[in-house]
Design an enzyme around this catalytic site. Structure first.
Site, PDB file in Angstrom:
ATOM      1  N   HIS A   1       1.103   6.225   1.950  1.00 29.07           N
ATOM      2  CA  HIS A   1       1.862   7.191   2.768  1.00 29.07           C
ATOM      3  C   HIS A   1       3.110   7.741   2.100  1.00 29.07           C
ATOM      4  O   HIS A   1       3.750   8.650   2.630  1.00 29.07           O
ATOM      5  CB  HIS A   1       2.081   6.612   4.160  1.00 29.07           C
ATOM      6  CG  HIS A   1       0.762   6.394   4.840  1.00 29.07           C
ATOM      7  ND1 HIS A   1      -0.064   7.449   5.170  1.00 29.07           N
ATOM      8  CD2 HIS A   1       0.098   5.273   5.122  1.00 29.07           C
ATOM      9  CE1 HIS A   1      -1.183   6.961   5.688  1.00 29.07           C
ATOM     10  NE2 HIS A   1      -1.129   5.646   5.638  1.00 29.07           N
TER      11      HIS A   1
ATOM     12  N   HIS B   1      -3.845  -4.155   7.802  1.00 29.81           N
ATOM     13  CA  HIS B   1      -3.867  -2.987   8.697  1.00 29.81           C
ATOM     14  C   HIS B   1      -2.926  -3.158   9.885  1.00 29.81           C
ATOM     15  O   HIS B   1      -3.149  -3.982  10.757  1.00 29.81           O
ATOM     16  CB  HIS B   1      -5.248  -2.587   9.203  1.00 29.81           C
ATOM     17  CG  HIS B   1      -5.211  -1.192   9.750  1.00 29.81           C
ATOM     18  ND1 HIS B   1      -5.368  -0.072   8.954  1.00 29.81           N
ATOM     19  CD2 HIS B   1      -4.968  -0.731  10.992  1.00 29.81           C
ATOM     20  CE1 HIS B   1      -5.228   1.018   9.708  1.00 29.81           C
ATOM     21  NE2 HIS B   1      -4.988   0.655  10.948  1.00 29.81           N
TER      22      HIS B   1
ATOM     23  N   ARG C   1      -6.708  12.910   1.245  1.00 28.89           N
ATOM     24  CA  ARG C   1      -5.600  13.351   2.119  1.00 28.89           C
ATOM     25  C   ARG C   1      -4.241  12.836   1.636  1.00 28.89           C
ATOM     26  O   ARG C   1      -3.223  13.403   1.922  1.00 28.89           O
ATOM     27  CB  ARG C   1      -5.839  12.905   3.559  1.00 28.89           C
ATOM     28  CG  ARG C   1      -5.829  11.418   3.736  1.00 28.89           C
ATOM     29  CD  ARG C   1      -6.064  10.985   5.170  1.00 28.89           C
ATOM     30  NE  ARG C   1      -7.449  11.256   5.605  1.00 28.89           N
ATOM     31  CZ  ARG C   1      -7.932  10.845   6.783  1.00 28.89           C
ATOM     32  NH1 ARG C   1      -7.161  10.180   7.624  1.00 28.89           N
ATOM     33  NH2 ARG C   1      -9.171  11.119   7.138  1.00 28.89           N
TER      34      ARG C   1
ATOM     35  N   GLU D   1      -8.623   0.733  -3.101  1.00 28.12           N
ATOM     36  CA  GLU D   1      -9.401   0.784  -1.868  1.00 28.12           C
ATOM     37  C   GLU D   1     -10.271   2.029  -1.869  1.00 28.12           C
ATOM     38  O   GLU D   1      -9.792   3.115  -2.245  1.00 28.12           O
ATOM     39  CB  GLU D   1      -8.487   0.826  -0.648  1.00 28.12           C
ATOM     40  CG  GLU D   1      -8.036  -0.523  -0.200  1.00 28.12           C
ATOM     41  CD  GLU D   1      -7.280  -0.457   1.116  1.00 28.12           C
ATOM     42  OE1 GLU D   1      -6.949   0.646   1.568  1.00 28.12           O
ATOM     43  OE2 GLU D   1      -6.990  -1.521   1.671  1.00 28.12           O
TER      44      GLU D   1
ATOM     45  N   GLU E   1     -11.076  -9.126   3.207  1.00 27.75           N
ATOM     46  CA  GLU E   1      -9.804  -8.767   3.847  1.00 27.75           C
ATOM     47  C   GLU E   1     -10.105  -8.556   5.324  1.00 27.75           C
ATOM     48  O   GLU E   1     -10.906  -7.674   5.683  1.00 27.75           O
ATOM     49  CB  GLU E   1      -9.187  -7.522   3.225  1.00 27.75           C
ATOM     50  CG  GLU E   1      -7.852  -7.155   3.897  1.00 27.75           C
ATOM     51  CD  GLU E   1      -7.052  -6.115   3.148  1.00 27.75           C
ATOM     52  OE1 GLU E   1      -7.122  -6.067   1.903  1.00 27.75           O
ATOM     53  OE2 GLU E   1      -6.352  -5.323   3.820  1.00 27.75           O
TER      54      GLU E   1
ATOM     55  N   THR F   1      -7.905   3.895   9.141  1.00 29.16           N
ATOM     56  CA  THR F   1      -9.042   2.990   9.250  1.00 29.16           C
ATOM     57  C   THR F   1      -9.127   2.419  10.658  1.00 29.16           C
ATOM     58  O   THR F   1      -8.115   1.986  11.214  1.00 29.16           O
ATOM     59  CB  THR F   1      -8.888   1.846   8.233  1.00 29.16           C
ATOM     60  OG1 THR F   1      -8.781   2.422   6.930  1.00 29.16           O
ATOM     61  CG2 THR F   1     -10.065   0.891   8.287  1.00 29.16           C
TER      62      THR F   1
ATOM     63  N   HIS G   1      -5.435   3.682  -1.588  1.00 27.09           N
ATOM     64  CA  HIS G   1      -6.727   4.047  -0.987  1.00 27.09           C
ATOM     65  C   HIS G   1      -7.050   5.480  -1.376  1.00 27.09           C
ATOM     66  O   HIS G   1      -6.434   6.424  -0.873  1.00 27.09           O
ATOM     67  CB  HIS G   1      -6.598   3.916   0.541  1.00 27.09           C
ATOM     68  CG  HIS G   1      -7.860   4.180   1.282  1.00 27.09           C
ATOM     69  ND1 HIS G   1      -7.887   4.162   2.663  1.00 27.09           N
ATOM     70  CD2 HIS G   1      -9.113   4.489   0.872  1.00 27.09           C
ATOM     71  CE1 HIS G   1      -9.123   4.418   3.061  1.00 27.09           C
ATOM     72  NE2 HIS G   1      -9.881   4.619   2.001  1.00 27.09           N
TER      73      HIS G   1
ATOM     74  N   ASN H   1       0.849  -1.196   0.000  1.00 28.64           N
ATOM     75  CA  ASN H   1       0.000   0.000   0.000  1.00 28.64           C
ATOM     76  C   ASN H   1       0.878   1.237   0.000  1.00 28.64           C
ATOM     77  O   ASN H   1       1.703   1.421   0.903  1.00 28.64           O
ATOM     78  CB  ASN H   1      -0.905  -0.024   1.248  1.00 28.64           C
ATOM     79  CG  ASN H   1      -1.868   1.135   1.296  1.00 28.64           C
ATOM     80  OD1 ASN H   1      -1.480   2.288   1.049  1.00 28.64           O
ATOM     81  ND2 ASN H   1      -3.125   0.862   1.609  1.00 28.64           N
TER      82      ASN H   1
ATOM     83  N   ARG I   1      -9.137   8.167  -0.723  1.00 28.37           N
ATOM     84  CA  ARG I   1     -10.104   8.585   0.285  1.00 28.37           C
ATOM     85  C   ARG I   1     -10.961   9.738  -0.223  1.00 28.37           C
ATOM     86  O   ARG I   1     -10.513  10.526  -1.074  1.00 28.37           O
ATOM     87  CB  ARG I   1      -9.369   9.033   1.562  1.00 28.37           C
ATOM     88  CG  ARG I   1      -8.897   7.877   2.430  1.00 28.37           C
ATOM     89  CD  ARG I   1      -8.189   8.398   3.662  1.00 28.37           C
ATOM     90  NE  ARG I   1      -7.945   7.334   4.640  1.00 28.37           N
ATOM     91  CZ  ARG I   1      -8.751   7.059   5.654  1.00 28.37           C
ATOM     92  NH1 ARG I   1      -9.878   7.761   5.812  1.00 28.37           N
ATOM     93  NH2 ARG I   1      -8.461   6.095   6.501  1.00 28.37           N
TER      94      ARG I   1
HETATM   95  C1  LIG Z   1      -8.133  -0.416   5.128  1.00 25.41           C
HETATM   96  C2  LIG Z   1      -6.770  -0.183   5.661  1.00 25.41           C
HETATM   97  O1  LIG Z   1      -6.434  -0.580   6.741  1.00 25.41           O
HETATM   98  C3  LIG Z   1      -5.790   0.573   4.848  1.00 25.41           C
HETATM   99  O2  LIG Z   1      -5.669  -0.024   3.634  1.00 25.41           O
HETATM  100  C4  LIG Z   1      -6.205   2.006   4.691  1.00 25.41           C
HETATM  101  O3  LIG Z   1      -5.588   2.538   3.548  1.00 25.41           O
HETATM  102  C5  LIG Z   1      -5.778   2.755   5.938  1.00 25.41           C
HETATM  103  O4  LIG Z   1      -6.035   4.111   5.723  1.00 25.41           O
HETATM  104  P1  LIG Z   1      -4.776   5.105   5.559  1.00 25.41           P
HETATM  105  O5  LIG Z   1      -3.926   4.533   4.471  1.00 25.41           O
HETATM  106  O6  LIG Z   1      -5.402   6.421   5.215  1.00 25.41           O
HETATM  107  O7  LIG Z   1      -4.044   5.065   6.886  1.00 25.41           O
HETATM  108  N1  LIG Z   2      -5.804  -2.847   3.768  1.00 26.77           N
HETATM  109  C1  LIG Z   2      -4.606  -2.670   4.563  1.00 26.77           C
HETATM  110  C2  LIG Z   2      -3.594  -1.915   3.788  1.00 26.77           C
HETATM  111  O1  LIG Z   2      -3.700  -1.759   2.577  1.00 26.77           O
HETATM  112  C3  LIG Z   2      -2.405  -1.356   4.479  1.00 26.77           C
HETATM  113  O2  LIG Z   2      -2.683  -1.033   5.816  1.00 26.77           O
HETATM  114  P1  LIG Z   2      -1.425  -0.452   6.640  1.00 26.77           P
HETATM  115  O3  LIG Z   2      -0.312  -1.478   6.549  1.00 26.77           O
HETATM  116  O4  LIG Z   2      -1.022   0.841   5.994  1.00 26.77           O
HETATM  117  O5  LIG Z   2      -1.931  -0.294   8.055  1.00 26.77           O
END
Ligand SMILES: CC(=O)[C@@H](O)[C@H](O)COP(=O)(O)O
Ligand SMILES: NCC(=O)COP(=O)(O)O
Length: 249
Positions: free
Chosen positions: A13, A197, A52, A73, A154, A104, A46, A10, A48
């Site tokens: 960030h 997560h 952000r 996402e 998931e 999340t 993701h 993911n 959003r």
């Molecule tokens: C669903 C999840 O846990 C993550 O994939 C999500 O992207 C968390 O949100 P942030 O990335 O905004 O922290």
């Molecule tokens: N769905 C979880 C994800 O994509 C990543 O979550 P995190 O490792 O950033 O908390």
């Protein structure tokens, strides 16, 4: 030979850092390409509602450029479904969103939102997306996800990861058993089971020992680790941890 436990990286960030200055660097799409070169089996991003971190233009570029599957996402809103219909990612994962949340905080309320979710799941499927529902590892949401026709769930690992980080051994054990039981239940219903997560090297290694899991989606820890060791080393370290856990080392 059993299919390897997949790692979805993911990149949210990376966009958080980029947006801190309002410019174009660091580029999350460049991070996605590097993650794939380092062994990621897919990319999760993701988009959003408040933009952000990941932005529409990021998702457009990811959708058109990636050589590995993109997991988009999103909140289960008409706006996001329409974007998925435009970008047509390999996968779409429906997650809960609250404007005021820092990240999340739990799984989607699939039991309470069945009426709203059913048509949106149908639209995503019609757009060719593999639909995943981000849920708590409990019987009611798992069974509802199966009834709604989502092929993938998931399981939210945040409660377990927080308990581990807090050193609360009793709660950590209870949450681990909840995840293990939820994964087995989902698999028994024919669902493909993912987790995500808050996972880090240690928790990913431990969770990889649960055979029902097919994919982990991991972001925040990897991007943080990349600050110190680089993105490639962070991803290779996670790959190693997951393989060790799956092999029972
Ligand atoms: C669903 C999840 O846990 C993550 O994939 C999500 O992207 C968390 O949100 P942030 O990335 O905004 O922290
Ligand atoms: N769905 C979880 C994800 O994509 C990543 O979550 P995190 O490792 O950033 O908390």
């Amino acid at each position: 030979m059993a299919e390897r436990l997949r790692l979805g990286v993911n990149i949210d960030h990376v966009a958080t850092v980029r947006n801190a200055r309002g410019g174009a660097v660091p580029d999350p799409v460049r991070a996605a390409h590097l993650a794939i070169a380092a062994g990621a089996d897919g990319i999760t991003a993701h988009l959003r509602e408040d933009r952000r971190h990941i932005r529409d233009t990021d998702m457009a570029r990811l959708s058109s450029e990636l050589s590995k599957p993109l997991n988009f996402e999103m909140a289960a809103t008409d706006e996001m479904i329409a974007l998925a219909e435009r970008f047509r990612p390999h996968a779409a994962c429906l997650v809960p969103e609250k404007r005021e949340e820092r990240t999340t905080e739990g799984g989607l309320d699939v039991v309470g939102q069945q009426a709203q979710l059913a048509p949106r799941i149908a639209r995503l499927k019609a757009a060719g997306c593999r639909v995943s529902l981000f849920i708590e590892p409990d019987a009611a949401p798992i069974e509802t996800a199966a009834r709604l026709g989502a092929p993938v769930v998931e399981l939210h690992t945040g409660s377990w990861c927080h308990a581990v980080a807090d050193g609360n051994a009793a709660k950590a054990e209870a949450e681990f058993q909840r995840l293990k039981g939820g994964a087995a239940h989902a698999a028994a219903l024919g669902l493909e089971v993912h987790a995500g997560h808050g996972l880090d090297y240690d928790t990913a290694r431990r969770l990889a020992a649960v055979p029902a899991f097919v994919e982990f989606n991991i972001g925040h820890f990897l991007i943080g680790e990349a600050i110190f060791v680089g993105l490639e080393a962070a991803i290779r370290g996670m790959r190693k941890a997951m393989d060790e856990g799956r092999a029972g080392n």
